[in-house]
Write a protein that holds these residues in place. Structure first.
Motif, PDB file in Angstrom:
ATOM      1  N   ILE A 174       0.837  -1.206   0.000  1.00 24.28           N
ATOM      2  CA  ILE A 174       0.000   0.000   0.000  1.00 24.28           C
ATOM      3  C   ILE A 174       0.868   1.251   0.000  1.00 24.28           C
ATOM      4  N   ASP A 175       1.851   1.290   0.897  1.00 27.38           N
ATOM      5  CA  ASP A 175       2.677   2.479   1.065  1.00 27.38           C
ATOM      6  C   ASP A 175       3.692   2.661  -0.061  1.00 27.38           C
ATOM      7  N   CYS A 176       4.241   1.553  -0.555  1.00 30.06           N
ATOM      8  CA  CYS A 176       5.393   1.649  -1.455  1.00 30.06           C
ATOM      9  C   CYS A 176       5.048   1.478  -2.931  1.00 30.06           C
ATOM     10  N   SER A 177       3.927   0.836  -3.239  1.00 25.01           N
ATOM     11  CA  SER A 177       3.603   0.634  -4.657  1.00 25.01           C
ATOM     12  C   SER A 177       2.231   1.184  -5.043  1.00 25.01           C
ATOM     13  N   GLY A 178       1.443   1.597  -4.046  1.00 29.13           N
ATOM     14  CA  GLY A 178       0.056   1.973  -4.329  1.00 29.13           C
ATOM     15  C   GLY A 178      -0.136   3.324  -4.952  1.00 29.13           C
ATOM     16  N   ARG A 179       0.878   4.184  -4.885  1.00 27.26           N
ATOM     17  CA  ARG A 179       0.796   5.540  -5.435  1.00 27.26           C
ATOM     18  C   ARG A 179      -0.394   6.289  -4.826  1.00 27.26           C
ATOM     19  N   SER A 180      -0.956   7.224  -5.544  1.00 27.44           N
ATOM     20  CA  SER A 180      -2.025   8.055  -4.970  1.00 27.44           C
ATOM     21  C   SER A 180      -3.375   7.344  -4.933  1.00 27.44           C
ATOM     22  N   THR A 181      -3.465   6.169  -5.559  1.00 32.74           N
ATOM     23  CA  THR A 181      -4.741   5.446  -5.605  1.00 32.74           C
ATOM     24  C   THR A 181      -4.736   4.199  -4.727  1.00 32.74           C
ATOM     25  N   ALA A 182      -3.808   4.124  -3.782  1.00 25.95           N
ATOM     26  CA  ALA A 182      -3.646   2.919  -2.972  1.00 25.95           C
ATOM     27  C   ALA A 182      -4.899   2.548  -2.200  1.00 25.95           C
ATOM     28  N   CYS A 183      -5.707   3.528  -1.816  1.00 23.80           N
ATOM     29  CA  CYS A 183      -6.909   3.261  -1.025  1.00 23.80           C
ATOM     30  C   CYS A 183      -8.191   3.449  -1.824  1.00 23.80           C
ATOM     31  N   ARG A 184      -8.071   3.460  -3.161  1.00 21.35           N
ATOM     32  CA  ARG A 184      -9.269   3.657  -3.960  1.00 21.35           C
ATOM     33  C   ARG A 184      -9.392   2.653  -5.104  1.00 21.35           C
ATOM     34  N   THR A 185      -8.577   2.779  -6.137  1.00 21.60           N
ATOM     35  CA  THR A 185      -8.812   2.017  -7.365  1.00 21.60           C
ATOM     36  C   THR A 185      -7.602   1.209  -7.813  1.00 21.60           C
ATOM     37  N   TYR A 208       6.983  -4.760   8.998  1.00 23.06           N
ATOM     38  CA  TYR A 208       6.172  -3.707   8.386  1.00 23.06           C
ATOM     39  C   TYR A 208       4.707  -4.016   8.710  1.00 23.06           C
ATOM     40  N   PRO A 209       4.245  -3.667   9.920  1.00 20.66           N
ATOM     41  CA  PRO A 209       2.893  -4.052  10.356  1.00 20.66           C
ATOM     42  C   PRO A 209       1.806  -3.428   9.494  1.00 20.66           C
ATOM     43  N   ASN A 210       0.707  -4.162   9.329  1.00 24.56           N
ATOM     44  CA  ASN A 210      -0.475  -3.619   8.664  1.00 24.56           C
ATOM     45  C   ASN A 210      -1.146  -2.588   9.566  1.00 24.56           C
ATOM     46  N   ASN A 211      -1.827  -1.632   8.945  1.00 26.92           N
ATOM     47  CA  ASN A 211      -2.475  -0.555   9.702  1.00 26.92           C
ATOM     48  C   ASN A 211      -3.827  -0.247   9.069  1.00 26.92           C
ATOM     49  N   ILE A 212      -4.914  -0.624   9.747  1.00 27.82           N
ATOM     50  CA  ILE A 212      -6.255  -0.412   9.190  1.00 27.82           C
ATOM     51  C   ILE A 212      -6.938   0.816   9.786  1.00 27.82           C
ATOM     52  N   THR A 213      -6.172   1.656  10.453  1.00 26.83           N
ATOM     53  CA  THR A 213      -6.746   2.851  11.087  1.00 26.83           C
ATOM     54  C   THR A 213      -6.574   4.095  10.230  1.00 26.83           C
ATOM     55  N   ILE A 214      -5.994   3.960   9.041  1.00 25.44           N
ATOM     56  CA  ILE A 214      -5.757   5.118   8.179  1.00 25.44           C
ATOM     57  C   ILE A 214      -6.497   4.952   6.857  1.00 25.44           C
ATOM     58  N   SER A 215      -6.857   6.070   6.247  1.00 26.22           N
ATOM     59  CA  SER A 215      -7.639   6.041   5.007  1.00 26.22           C
ATOM     60  C   SER A 215      -6.797   6.378   3.782  1.00 26.22           C
ATOM     61  N   GLU A 216      -5.530   6.664   3.962  1.00 26.16           N
ATOM     62  CA  GLU A 216      -4.597   6.900   2.860  1.00 26.16           C
ATOM     63  C   GLU A 216      -3.289   6.195   3.178  1.00 26.16           C
ATOM     64  N   GLN A 217      -2.469   5.968   2.144  1.00 28.85           N
ATOM     65  CA  GLN A 217      -1.194   5.288   2.355  1.00 28.85           C
ATOM     66  C   GLN A 217      -0.247   6.164   3.172  1.00 28.85           C
ATOM     67  N   ASN A 218       0.640   5.515   3.906  1.00 24.80           N
ATOM     68  CA  ASN A 218       1.711   6.198   4.619  1.00 24.80           C
ATOM     69  C   ASN A 218       2.906   6.396   3.687  1.00 24.80           C
ATOM     70  N   MET A 219       3.939   7.034   4.203  1.00 23.07           N
ATOM     71  CA  MET A 219       5.212   7.073   3.490  1.00 23.07           C
ATOM     72  C   MET A 219       5.802   5.668   3.437  1.00 23.07           C
ATOM     73  N   CYS A 220       6.512   5.378   2.363  1.00 23.03           N
ATOM     74  CA  CYS A 220       7.184   4.086   2.231  1.00 23.03           C
ATOM     75  C   CYS A 220       8.445   4.106   3.091  1.00 23.03           C
ATOM     76  N   ILE A 221       8.491   3.199   4.040  1.00 23.05           N
ATOM     77  CA  ILE A 221       9.588   3.184   5.016  1.00 23.05           C
ATOM     78  C   ILE A 221      10.377   1.878   4.892  1.00 23.05           C
TER      79      ILE A 221
END
Length: 340
Positions: A174-185, A208-221
């Motif tokens: 989600i964070d590293c490959s999803g780009r701006s559409t990671a939480c949509r399409t 790299y724990p999963n996080n279901i409390t956010i609605s957009e991707q985080n920074m790729c760490i």
């Protein structure tokens, strides 16, 4: 004159009722205070206002009635699957459907040709036939991330078939490959491209724990060393509608990710039995096809599919979908073909 008075009196009463009694308040009380509290505790539900709580309670009550009606039809053998309450039952169907907009695919693909496999067995249940251990994930309701959860899970299962069990991180994709559409399409291919074309590692959920409390991707760490992860060197795709080919690869230990339309009340509340897709609006969700067998109750041929709605949805997080030539399941089917 008397008729005019009766007419005016009638509308005054109607106005008074509309002011003091709202439909949501009346119907919501079909569910007791105790039952509603228990539902909220079970699924960790909180609402911003008392009005939002009352509206959620109304839809919970309304949906329970529809579930009961459907299950009565199951008892009459008018359908092949049952429904139950879950984390979505306090939503309107339109609200649920809005969680799954149609996917948008890349214009290019870097898939590898299908490799040669043996003839598959007549039935294949990886849990009994291969001793598969596959934890059901929960993608939550804030980010439309089934693409990442299914991609990560398919790689994780392929790796387990080859002898190593490492829970892999959807959040990493989600964070590293999803780009701006990671939480949509977004789609699974993007995650596979990120791993294969850029020689990247998909990290473990420990690193790299999963996080279901956010609605957009985080920074790729990049996690600090030492890390545990997996490299994918190739993926392959299956032609839409070619269920015979999908069965051949699933039966040879290749978990296949498929796009599925989730936008129906029945899928929203699926519990058990053989699911048969009703007519639905357009929507995209992604799940992993693990096996195929015959349903003992109905005698129908089925696909065994793992979802990412948590263990309270479906059969411990999984679903049996009818397998026949009329309604093929292979849609944008894609699978990890080779680990590095």
């Amino acid at each position: 004159m008397w008729n005019t008075f009766k007419f005016l009196t009638f509308w005054v009463v109607i106005f008074a009722i509309s002011v003091h009694f709202k439909p949501s308040e009346c119907i919501s009380h079909a569910v007791s205070d105790g039952d509603w509290l228990q539902y909220k505790l079970t699924y960790g539900k909180t609402y911003a206002t008392t009005q939002a709580d009352a509206l959620a309670r109304y839809y919970y009550s309304y949906n329970l009635k529809l579930i009961k009606k459907h299950n009565q039809n199951y008892d009459r053998k008018l359908t092949t699957f049952t429904l139950k309450a879950n984390q979505f039952t306090d939503m309107r169907l339109t609200q649920f459907n809005a969680l799954f907009p149609p996917a948008v695919y890349p214009t290019m693909t870097f898939d590898f040709p299908l490799n040669t496999v043996q003839n598959p067995p007549a039935t294949f249940n990886p849990f009994t036939d291969q001793g598969l251990v596959s934890e059901v994930e929960d993608q939550g309701i804030l980010c439309n991330s089934g693409w990442a959860y299914s991609a990560a899970k398919s790689i994780e299962i392929l790796q387990q078939y080859q002898g190593t069990l490492i829970p892999l991180s959807a959040q990493n994709l989600i964070d590293c490959s999803g780009r701006s559409t990671a939480c949509r399409t977004q789609v699974p291919q993007t995650g596979f491209d990120y791993l294969t074309m850029y020689d990247q590692v998909i990290y473990s959920t420990t690193d790299y724990p999963n996080n279901i409390t956010i609605s957009e991707q985080n920074m790729c760490i990049i996690p600090p060393a030492p890390i545990t992860g997996t490299k994918l060197s190739a993926y392959s795709v299956i032609t839409d509608g070619d269920d015979a080919t999908m069965l051949r690869y699933v039966g040879n230990n290749y978990p296949v990710v498929i796009e599925f339309n989730p936008t129906s009340f029945e899928f929203m509340h699926y519990a058990d039995g053989v699911f048969q897709q009703p007519r639905t609006s357009t929507g995209s969700h992604f799940m992993v096809v693990l096996g195929y067998e015959e349903d003992a109750t109905s005698g129908l041929n089925t696909w065994l599919v793992q979802n990412s709605f948590g263990k309270t949805w479906g059969k411990g997080g999984r679903i049996s979908i009818r397998r026949d030539a009329v309604t093929p399941l292979a849609k944008h089917a894609i699978f990890p073909a080779e680990l590095a």
